[in-house]
Design an enzyme around this catalytic site. Structure first.
Site, mmCIF file in Angstrom:
data_model
loop_
_atom_site.group_PDB
_atom_site.id
_atom_site.type_symbol
_atom_site.label_atom_id
_atom_site.label_comp_id
_atom_site.label_asym_id
_atom_site.label_seq_id
_atom_site.Cartn_x
_atom_site.Cartn_y
_atom_site.Cartn_z
ATOM 1 N N ASN A 297 -5.504 12.198 1.152
ATOM 2 C CA ASN A 297 -4.567 11.131 2.116
ATOM 3 C C ASN A 297 -5.247 10.579 3.322
ATOM 4 O O ASN A 297 -6.525 10.735 3.225
ATOM 5 C CB ASN A 297 -3.448 12.221 2.828
ATOM 6 C CG ASN A 297 -2.310 11.114 3.368
ATOM 7 O OD1 ASN A 297 -1.740 10.533 2.489
ATOM 8 N ND2 ASN A 297 -1.676 11.550 4.423
ATOM 9 N N LYS A 298 -4.856 9.725 3.774
ATOM 10 C CA LYS A 298 -5.361 8.741 4.709
ATOM 11 C C LYS A 298 -6.467 9.479 5.667
ATOM 12 O O LYS A 298 -6.151 10.474 6.266
ATOM 13 C CB LYS A 298 -4.174 8.032 5.407
ATOM 14 C CG LYS A 298 -4.893 6.833 6.347
ATOM 15 C CD LYS A 298 -5.857 6.021 5.827
ATOM 16 C CE LYS A 298 -5.002 5.273 4.548
ATOM 17 N NZ LYS A 298 -6.291 4.539 3.909
ATOM 18 N N ARG B 151 -7.386 -0.072 -6.835
ATOM 19 C CA ARG B 151 -7.735 0.867 -5.728
ATOM 20 C C ARG B 151 -7.837 2.069 -6.447
ATOM 21 O O ARG B 151 -7.401 2.395 -7.341
ATOM 22 C CB ARG B 151 -6.371 0.875 -4.424
ATOM 23 C CG ARG B 151 -6.410 -0.325 -3.967
ATOM 24 C CD ARG B 151 -5.478 -0.289 -2.749
ATOM 25 N NE ARG B 151 -6.060 0.821 -1.524
ATOM 26 C CZ ARG B 151 -5.485 1.325 -0.683
ATOM 27 N NH1 ARG B 151 -4.161 1.013 -0.440
ATOM 28 N NH2 ARG B 151 -6.080 2.185 0.533
ATOM 29 N N ARG C 262 0.797 -1.173 0.080
ATOM 30 C CA ARG C 262 -0.099 0.136 -0.044
ATOM 31 C C ARG C 262 0.963 1.261 0.009
ATOM 32 O O ARG C 262 1.981 1.004 0.048
ATOM 33 C CB ARG C 262 -0.889 -0.085 1.035
ATOM 34 C CG ARG C 262 -0.780 -0.828 2.433
ATOM 35 C CD ARG C 262 0.528 -0.403 3.104
ATOM 36 N NE ARG C 262 0.375 1.152 3.441
ATOM 37 C CZ ARG C 262 1.122 2.030 3.871
ATOM 38 N NH1 ARG C 262 2.359 1.692 3.716
ATOM 39 N NH2 ARG C 262 0.879 3.268 3.902
ATOM 40 N N GLY C 263 0.449 2.558 -0.206
ATOM 41 C CA GLY C 263 0.999 3.601 -0.213
ATOM 42 C C GLY C 263 1.078 3.598 -1.586
ATOM 43 O O GLY C 263 1.585 3.038 -2.488
ATOM 44 N N ALA C 264 0.745 5.249 -1.886
ATOM 45 C CA ALA C 264 0.512 5.713 -3.452
ATOM 46 C C ALA C 264 2.053 5.215 -4.269
ATOM 47 O O ALA C 264 1.406 4.489 -5.339
ATOM 48 C CB ALA C 264 0.393 7.020 -3.602
ATOM 49 N N ASP D 3 -1.991 10.664 -1.407
ATOM 50 C CA ASP D 3 -2.344 9.832 -2.443
ATOM 51 C C ASP D 3 -2.759 10.439 -4.065
ATOM 52 O O ASP D 3 -2.658 9.776 -4.768
ATOM 53 C CB ASP D 3 -3.334 8.782 -1.789
ATOM 54 C CG ASP D 3 -2.840 8.196 -0.820
ATOM 55 O OD1 ASP D 3 -3.141 8.460 0.148
ATOM 56 O OD2 ASP D 3 -2.528 6.743 -0.981
ATOM 57 N N GLN E 238 -1.768 1.880 10.008
ATOM 58 C CA GLN E 238 -0.602 1.904 9.376
ATOM 59 C C GLN E 238 0.444 2.603 10.052
ATOM 60 O O GLN E 238 1.576 2.436 10.069
ATOM 61 C CB GLN E 238 -0.978 2.761 7.801
ATOM 62 C CG GLN E 238 -1.598 2.050 7.010
ATOM 63 C CD GLN E 238 -3.033 2.287 6.889
ATOM 64 O OE1 GLN E 238 -3.557 2.615 7.980
ATOM 65 N NE2 GLN E 238 -3.673 2.059 5.777
HETATM 66 O O1 MRU Z 1 -4.456 3.200 2.318
HETATM 67 P P1 MRU Z 1 -3.025 3.270 2.277
HETATM 68 O O2 MRU Z 1 -2.294 2.818 3.593
HETATM 69 O O3 MRU Z 1 -2.313 2.947 0.806
HETATM 70 O O4 MRU Z 1 -2.824 4.865 2.391
HETATM 71 C C1 MRU Z 1 -1.539 5.115 2.236
HETATM 72 C C2 MRU Z 1 -1.401 6.900 2.652
HETATM 73 O O5 MRU Z 1 -2.613 7.558 2.654
HETATM 74 C C3 MRU Z 1 -0.029 7.467 2.357
HETATM 75 O O6 MRU Z 1 -0.093 8.466 3.402
HETATM 76 C C4 MRU Z 1 -0.018 8.142 1.035
HETATM 77 O O7 MRU Z 1 -0.148 6.909 0.076
HETATM 78 C C5 MRU Z 1 1.412 8.674 0.976
HETATM 79 S S1 MRU Z 1 2.637 7.368 0.763
HETATM 80 C C6 MRU Z 1 3.955 7.831 0.484
#
Ligand code: MRU
Length: 360
Positions: free
Chosen positions: A253-254, A91, A54-56, A243, A202
């Site tokens: 973002n999250k 996603r 996960r993470g963009a 993201d 996370q």
């Molecule tokens: O749902 P996730 O864990 O993929 O969400 C990730 C985030 O929100 C991160 O903060 C975002 O992707 C930036 S990652 C460098």
């Protein structure tokens, strides 16, 4: 970044066979460091959808290697287009997914099927290497923010972060955590407040684990604690990842990021967002146009953890059902600035275009 002194990336091609793809299973961290082997596009899709990765930026890299696995199985144009469309649907919020697949398709549509496998691995390798270079540059452009605060105080610098925007969310370094790793390398006395980041934790599971593995001082806080700490002068700076950034500087973002930005604004705490250029969606004018992923209510109603005798168990914490919007949008007016691989800028159309003039 390092685990017990050894440097790792979050994704790599298996050196023994030269084609399968290795990732850390992030659903098992922090309790187990398990490396998975992806051998098909279906496994790559599952890894993204189930959040083994996960993470963009990392989602983008896994998608790129997913395309490699797809064309390795069937390099015909019909199969490639079908598999890429399926990968792109895994996603919805992180724009890096579609960006990476688009880049792979641009390369492969111009390559004859017999040469697609080699071309795909070369392009995916470039995407991964560029992500590392971009995140390192984000660190270089962001570390000054921490150094400036350190220069004006005799006590340690307290940085708050939300979710995981570290090396586990990218190929290496991270976005929000890259300036933090570089500040540590420079010997700056700093401490990170890690938002637990319900519902999937996370922060508590991944950010705490990677900071701990690298030796960065930190403490996990409940998601609701940040505002209180800011009111009491315990947060010098907030740095988060994103993201997707809209053309006007709004950032998705999250879930919970927006509330931290509101608290930071109310308390005069600088709120910075770190991102590679691949996270800017030049087709989206404003944050309200960014699709927000709705994930399973079970992520809210259930929590997984380790029992005292070492078993990993999932327990129910609510008596009823739940809603689970996974991201929120922080309006640009609450963002002090953006940290990119090209430097820092205002969270605005002008700010973004000053660093990416080719988009004018
Ligand atoms: O749902 P996730 O864990 O993929 O969400 C990730 C985030 O929100 C991160 O903060 C975002 O992707 C930036 S990652 C460098």
């Amino acid at each position: 970044m390092k685990i017990d002194g050894t440097a790792y990336r979050s994704i790599w091609v298996d050196p023994d066979d030269g084609w399968s793809v290795r990732i850390f299973d992030q659903t098992r961290l922090p309790w187990a460091v398990a490396v998975l082997r992806l051998t098909s596009v279906a496994e790559a899709m599952h890894a993204i959808a189930s959040m083994q990765v996960r993470g963009a930026p990392l989602i983008g890299a896994v998608a790129a290697y997913g395309v490699c696995l797809a064309v390795r199985a069937d390099a015909s144009t019909e199969a490639m287009e079908r598999d890429c469309a399926a990968l792109a649907a895994t996603r919805p919020t992180a724009v890096n997914l579609r960006w990476a697949i688009g880049r792979m398709l641009t390369r492969l549509r111009n390559t004859v099927p017999a040469e697609r496998v080699a071309a795909a691995y070369e392009e995916a390798g470039r995407i991964a290497d560029e992500d590392v270079a971009q995140c390192e540059a984000i660190g270089r452009h962001g570390v000054g923010l921490i150094a400036e605060i350190a220069a004006r105080t005799t006590r340690r610098v307290n940085v708050l972060t939300h979710c995981n925007a570290g090396w586990l969310a990218t190929v290496d370094w991270g976005t929000a955590l890259a300036p933090i790793y570089m500040a540590c390398e420079r010997g700056i006395d700093l401490h990170v407040w890690v938002d637990e980041t319900r519902p999937r934790n996370q922060g508590a599971a991944l950010t705490a684990w990677e900071l701990g593995s690298h030796g960065v001082p930190h403490r996990v806080i409940a998601d609701n604690a940040g505002g209180h700490l800011m009111q009491h002068g315990e947060v010098d700076l907030v740095i988060v990842g994103t993201d997707r950034v809209a053309c006007n500087g709004d950032v998705a973002n999250k879930i919970g990021t927006y509330l931290k930005a509101l608290a930071a604004h109310d308390n005069g705490v600088p709120f910075w967002v770190a991102l590679p250029g691949t996270t800017i969606d030049w087709t989206v004018a404003e944050g309200r146009d960014i699709p927000i992923e709705e994930r399973s209510p079970a992520e809210v109603t259930d929590i997984t953890g380790r029992t005292a005798d070492g078993r990993i168990e999932t327990v129910r914490v609510t008596p009823s059902g739940a809603a689970n919007p996974a991201f929120d949008v922080t309006p640009a007016r609450l963002v002090t600035g953006l940290i990119t691989e090209r430097g820092r800028c205002a969270a605005s159309a002008e700010g973004l275009l000053s660093l990416f003039p080719e988009r004018r």
